[in-house]
Design a protein around this motif. Structure first.
Motif, short mmCIF file in Angstrom:
data_model
loop_
_atom_site.label_atom_id
_atom_site.label_comp_id
_atom_site.label_asym_id
_atom_site.label_seq_id
_atom_site.Cartn_x
_atom_site.Cartn_y
_atom_site.Cartn_z
N ARG A 82 6.33 -18.98 -34.76
CA ARG A 82 7.41 -19.72 -35.37
C ARG A 82 8.44 -20.54 -34.44
NH1 ARG A 82 8.95 -18.10 -40.65
NH2 ARG A 82 8.53 -15.92 -41.28
N GLU A 95 10.91 -29.08 -37.90
CA GLU A 95 12.24 -29.90 -38.20
C GLU A 95 11.89 -31.59 -38.35
OE1 GLU A 95 15.08 -28.69 -39.24
OE2 GLU A 95 13.89 -26.90 -39.34
N ALA A 136 8.86 -24.56 -34.37
CA ALA A 136 10.06 -24.97 -34.91
C ALA A 136 10.55 -26.49 -34.77
CB ALA A 136 10.87 -24.11 -34.14
N SER A 137 10.48 -27.02 -33.76
CA SER A 137 11.15 -28.45 -33.48
C SER A 137 10.05 -29.48 -34.25
CB SER A 137 10.86 -28.85 -32.06
OG SER A 137 9.82 -28.93 -31.50
N SER A 167 7.73 -23.09 -45.10
CA SER A 167 8.68 -23.98 -44.66
C SER A 167 9.23 -25.37 -45.26
CB SER A 167 8.61 -23.76 -42.97
OG SER A 167 8.37 -22.80 -42.39
#
Length: 317
Positions: free
Chosen positions: A303, A311, A307-308, A102
């Motif tokens: 996932r 990011e 996620a946050s 990622s």
């Protein structure tokens, strides 16, 4: 031409029949088990635990080899170059195998290292020195809020489980801490014990190794663990946080489904052994049973969970 096509089709059918027969007999020889880290870490320790039970279940030896580098990425990028016959299996860790692709090109995608079975996780734990002024997790949170950026956490590597956990900690607590990466759990703990950082974002297993040199403030499990009956979970303290480094066994992606299922069944049977489970739990691990047919959902859930924080890591680059 028609005869050639018929011969080719027959060869494909014959190859399929041979593969099915081989899968039915699997394993008929020793299996190589690759650990993508140096000897002595959590992945190696648990593979050594499994080694003692593998032959009892599978009837064949498992031979452990090491291919360290890039936080596991070196080995995982090479996984699908091995023969997909089930005689090379590999340890795989999450969140590493989700986080690494990622963040940058590491030579593999998460889909390339789909495990056949996820067998345990090492719970995240916040450790401080035994003489630290932080007696509780709230003490650390209060200091981090009062002095943004001054609360330092050591951890194992950049874009690792410890790094991700530190970002998630700040998101949960509304704090701003500073993460300092080291090349592995051992140097991370050395930094803590040497007073170079205020705390370590680590695991229950490292707390056990350090013994009375450290204080464990909180553990990211559903319930308290046997190794630390007096240490509260994050959930007890009001934070919905259950996480750690999940470990599984994977095969090259072209391995026959029958072989993948056989590996899943072998690891599942090892996990079910009461002596094996006790050994894991006494050393700070939490046993999980995520077989082949539930792995896709496990990865999807992870996932979403990460996620946050991913990011936030990308934004900080």
């Amino acid at each position: 031409m028609q005869r050639l096509l018929t011969l080719a089709a027959s060869a494909v059918v014959l190859l399929g029949a041979v593969q099915t027969a081989n899968a039915a007999d699997y394993p008929t020889k020793a299996v190589t088990y690759i650990i993508p880290y140096n000897p002595g870490g959590e992945s190696d320790v648990t593979a050594r635990f499994q080694e003692g039970y593998f032959k009892d279940v599978a009837g064949q030896d498992v031979v452990i080899q090491y291919k360290p580098g890039a936080g596991g990425a070196t080995a995982w990028a090479q996984l699908n170059g091995y023969e997909p016959d089930g005689y090379t299996i590999m340890n795989v860790n999450f969140p590493h195998a989700i986080l690494q692709p990622s963040m940058k090109d590491v030579g593999y995608q998460t889909e390339d290292v789909k495990p056949a079975f996820v067998f345990h996780y090492t719970p995240d734990a916040i450790l401080v020195r035994a003489d630290s002024p932080y007696q509780t997790l709230q003490d650390l949170i209060d200091d981090a809020k009062a002095n943004p950026g001054a609360t330092t956490f050591s951890g194992s590597g950049t874009n690792s489980a410890n790094h991700l956990a530190t970002v998630r900690f700040d998101q949960m607590m509304g704090t701003k801490s500073t993460y300092i990466p080291f090349k592995g759990s051992a140097p991370s703990m050395a930094a803590l014990l040497g007073g170079q950082v205020k705390a370590a974002m680590s695991y229950t297993t490292q707390g056990i190794k350090a013994g009375d040199q450290v204080r464990v403030l909180a553990i990211a499990t559903e319930e308290r663990v046997a190794a630390y009956p007096d240490v509260p979970t994050f959930k007890e303290l009001g934070f919905d946080y259950v996480a750690g480094a999940y470990r599984g066994v994977t095969l090259p992606k072209d391995a026959p489904q029958e072989v993948r299922q056989k590996v899943s069944d072998i690891i599942g049977q090892i996990n079910a052994n009461p002596d094996f489970k006790k050994k894991l739990e006494e050393n700070g691990y939490v046993v999980t049973d995520i077989p082949h047919d539930k792995v896709d959902q496990f990865i999807a859930d992870r996932r979403a969970e990460y996620a946050s924080a991913i990011e936030a890591l990308k934004a900080a680059k």
